[in-house]
Design an enzyme around this catalytic site. Structure first.
Site, PDB file in Angstrom:
ATOM      1  N   GLN A 266      -6.724  -4.304   4.133  1.00 52.25           N
ATOM      2  CA  GLN A 266      -7.174  -3.539   3.096  1.00 52.25           C
ATOM      3  C   GLN A 266      -8.239  -4.345   2.154  1.00 52.25           C
ATOM      4  O   GLN A 266      -7.828  -5.441   1.530  1.00 52.25           O
ATOM      5  CB  GLN A 266      -6.049  -3.282   2.025  1.00 52.25           C
TER       6      GLN A 266
ATOM      7  N   HIS B  37      -1.359  -9.946  -2.631  1.00 52.01           N
ATOM      8  CA  HIS B  37      -2.487  -9.104  -3.259  1.00 52.01           C
ATOM      9  C   HIS B  37      -3.441 -10.001  -4.307  1.00 52.01           C
ATOM     10  O   HIS B  37      -3.636  -9.529  -5.511  1.00 52.01           O
ATOM     11  CB  HIS B  37      -1.674  -8.058  -4.365  1.00 52.01           C
TER      12      HIS B  37
ATOM     13  N   GLU C  22      -6.242  -7.903   1.530  1.00 51.91           N
ATOM     14  CA  GLU C  22      -4.634  -7.634   1.971  1.00 51.91           C
ATOM     15  C   GLU C  22      -4.424  -7.435   3.446  1.00 51.91           C
ATOM     16  O   GLU C  22      -4.734  -6.271   3.979  1.00 51.91           O
ATOM     17  CB  GLU C  22      -4.253  -6.498   0.936  1.00 51.91           C
TER      18      GLU C  22
ATOM     19  N   TYR D  24      -6.634 -11.462  -6.011  1.00 58.48           N
ATOM     20  CA  TYR D  24      -7.944 -11.360  -6.178  1.00 58.48           C
ATOM     21  C   TYR D  24      -8.943 -12.254  -6.357  1.00 58.48           C
ATOM     22  O   TYR D  24      -8.646 -13.188  -6.993  1.00 58.48           O
ATOM     23  CB  TYR D  24      -7.912 -10.404  -7.725  1.00 58.48           C
TER      24      TYR D  24
ATOM     25  N   HIS E 256       2.740   0.205  -3.048  1.00 59.50           N
ATOM     26  CA  HIS E 256       3.203  -1.394  -2.953  1.00 59.50           C
ATOM     27  C   HIS E 256       4.911  -1.636  -3.359  1.00 59.50           C
ATOM     28  O   HIS E 256       5.155  -2.461  -4.219  1.00 59.50           O
ATOM     29  CB  HIS E 256       2.505  -2.126  -4.315  1.00 59.50           C
TER      30      HIS E 256
ATOM     31  N   ASN F 176       0.772  -1.129   0.126  1.00 61.97           N
ATOM     32  CA  ASN F 176       0.000   0.093   0.144  1.00 61.97           C
ATOM     33  C   ASN F 176       0.868   1.406   0.003  1.00 61.97           C
ATOM     34  O   ASN F 176       1.924   1.306  -0.598  1.00 61.97           O
ATOM     35  CB  ASN F 176      -0.912   0.191   1.067  1.00 61.97           C
ATOM     36  N   ARG F 177       0.366   2.235   0.506  1.00 64.71           N
ATOM     37  CA  ARG F 177       0.849   3.604   0.025  1.00 64.71           C
ATOM     38  C   ARG F 177       1.788   4.319   1.275  1.00 64.71           C
ATOM     39  O   ARG F 177       1.493   4.192   2.345  1.00 64.71           O
ATOM     40  CB  ARG F 177      -0.168   4.688  -0.131  1.00 64.71           C
TER      41      ARG F 177
ATOM     42  N   ASP G 153     -11.957   0.481  -1.054  1.00 68.98           N
ATOM     43  CA  ASP G 153     -10.521   0.312  -1.054  1.00 68.98           C
ATOM     44  C   ASP G 153      -9.820   1.076   0.171  1.00 68.98           C
ATOM     45  O   ASP G 153      -9.137   2.127  -0.006  1.00 68.98           O
ATOM     46  CB  ASP G 153      -9.836   1.213  -2.449  1.00 68.98           C
TER      47      ASP G 153
END
Ligand code: BGC
Length: 360
Positions: free
Chosen positions: A296, A187, A324, A189, A118, A92-93, A259
């Site tokens: 997340q 990550h 996540e 999906y 990431h 993440n950020r 998100d």
């Protein structure tokens, strides 16, 4: 008698290896197939990614429930989605790609609207990991050098995938030779209806979280831990994803859907249920447990149909969801969040388990 039983137990999981493709420099990449009596999971050492998980629905029909590609070429052509990958060094950020540690400022590549997402432009998802087959899984290892993507310290990371019956367990560990920050996650999906079955908006989700971390428009947490009570973020009793996903509620508008990082109830470092996803059509259920303090929940809002999977299936908006497990985004700049700092001599451990069942 005892001997026979031991052998039967051991025979439950098989692990095999096959070629998956070659990197542009010729490095061979493999795919490992982990098979139990109820699940088949495919893991590649490119990005330590989960490529496929095949599991039965309520009628016994087996299908792949994760988005991915059937060869390395697909992953090499897609630098956007992080399908199935272990992301790092920092999942993440990080705001403005900048953080201070021991009085020194570190600058990372700003690969997401001025922020770092990431782990930077070449994160752990794009590395070929060293794989070691085990009796019931595969262990992936990666050494990220001092200064890799701007992060201090040589970081050695291991992710051990173990299959037991209907549960795929991920054990992460990391050590460093200089003070650094680390936040590893996976990550994948998921689409419990099966890849190609459409969007995930009819699946219902339960999140074990009384609070979440609202963000600014760059999806950087404001630092507040906000109660979910009375908001579209309240998944404590289970909620169909589509019910509020288009609400004019600011956090949802800013992210274009879900998100966000949810603050998990229960102590960090102790395994607890983070999430449960149920697909009413197929009956498939995914339960996620973790030792991490956050998750997340991302509803694939940025999937835009530009990538196609096996058989030409189009990976369109909201055709997969991610859970996540992680430390909160931008923790290096948020002293009030659980720390992501790692020092020499320490080992950062975490465990996340994905368990699959089906309900009639
Ligand atoms: C982030 C999304 C991002 C996605 C990339 C998620 O972890 O929260 O904002 O677009 O990863 O695939």
């Amino acid at each position: 008698m005892l001997l026979t039983m031991t052998m039967a137990a051991e025979a439950k999981v098989t692990v095999s290896k096959a070629a998956f493709g070659k990197m542009p420099d010729g490095t061979a990449v493999d795919v490992y197939t982990l098979k139990s009596d109820s699940i088949e999971a495919k893991i590649t050492n490119y990005g330590a990614r989960i490529v496929a998980i095949r599991t039965a629905d309520k009628a016994g029909k087996v299908g792949d429930v994760v988005l991915g590609y059937d060869s390395l070429a697909g992953y090499l052509a897609d630098k956007k989605t992080y399908f199935g990958a272990v992301v790092g060094r920092y999942g993440n950020r990080i705001a403005k790609g900048e953080f201070k540690l021991d009085g020194k400022t570190y600058q990372l590549p700003q690969n997401n609207d001025g922020n770092t997402l990431h782990g930077g432009t070449v994160g752990f998802d794009q590395h070929v990991w060293t794989a070691k087959q085990t009796a019931d899984g595969v262990e992936m290892s990666l050494v990220s050098k001092d200064g890799d993507q701007g992060f201090p310290g040589t970081l050695t990371a291991h992710v051990k995938y173990t299959l037991t019956g209907n549960a795929l367990r991920l054990d992460y560990s990391a050590t460093t030779d200089k003070d650094t920050v680390v936040n590893l996650t996976n990550h994948t999906y998921f689409n419990l209806g099966g890849v190609g079955s459409g969007t995930i908006v009819d699946e219902d989700v339960t999140l074990n979280a009384d609070k979440f971390t609202p963000t600014d428009k760059g999806l950087i947490p404001t630092g507040v831990l906000q109660p979910v009570e009375g908001t579209p973020m309240d998944f404590r009793k289970g909620l169909v994803i589509g019910k509020h996903i288009n609400d004019k509620y600011e956090p949802i508008v800013l992210a274009g859907g879900y998100d966000h990082n949810w603050v998990l109830n229960g102590a960090a470092g102790v395994s607890k249920t983070a999430a449960r996803v149920h697909d009413p059509k197929s009956g498939r259920v995914l339960t996620v447990t973790t030792t991490e303090p956050g998750v997340q929940f991302y509803t694939g809002n940025f999937l835009d149909g530009s990538f196609k999977g096996p058989g030409g299936v189009v990976y369109a908006k909201r055709t997969g969801l991610c859970l996540e497990t992680q430390h909160y985004p931008d923790s290096p700049n948020k002293p009030s969040f659980p720390t992501t700092e790692l020092k020499p001599g320490q080992t950062r451990h975490s465990t996340t388990t994905f368990t699959f069942t089906a309900e009639k």
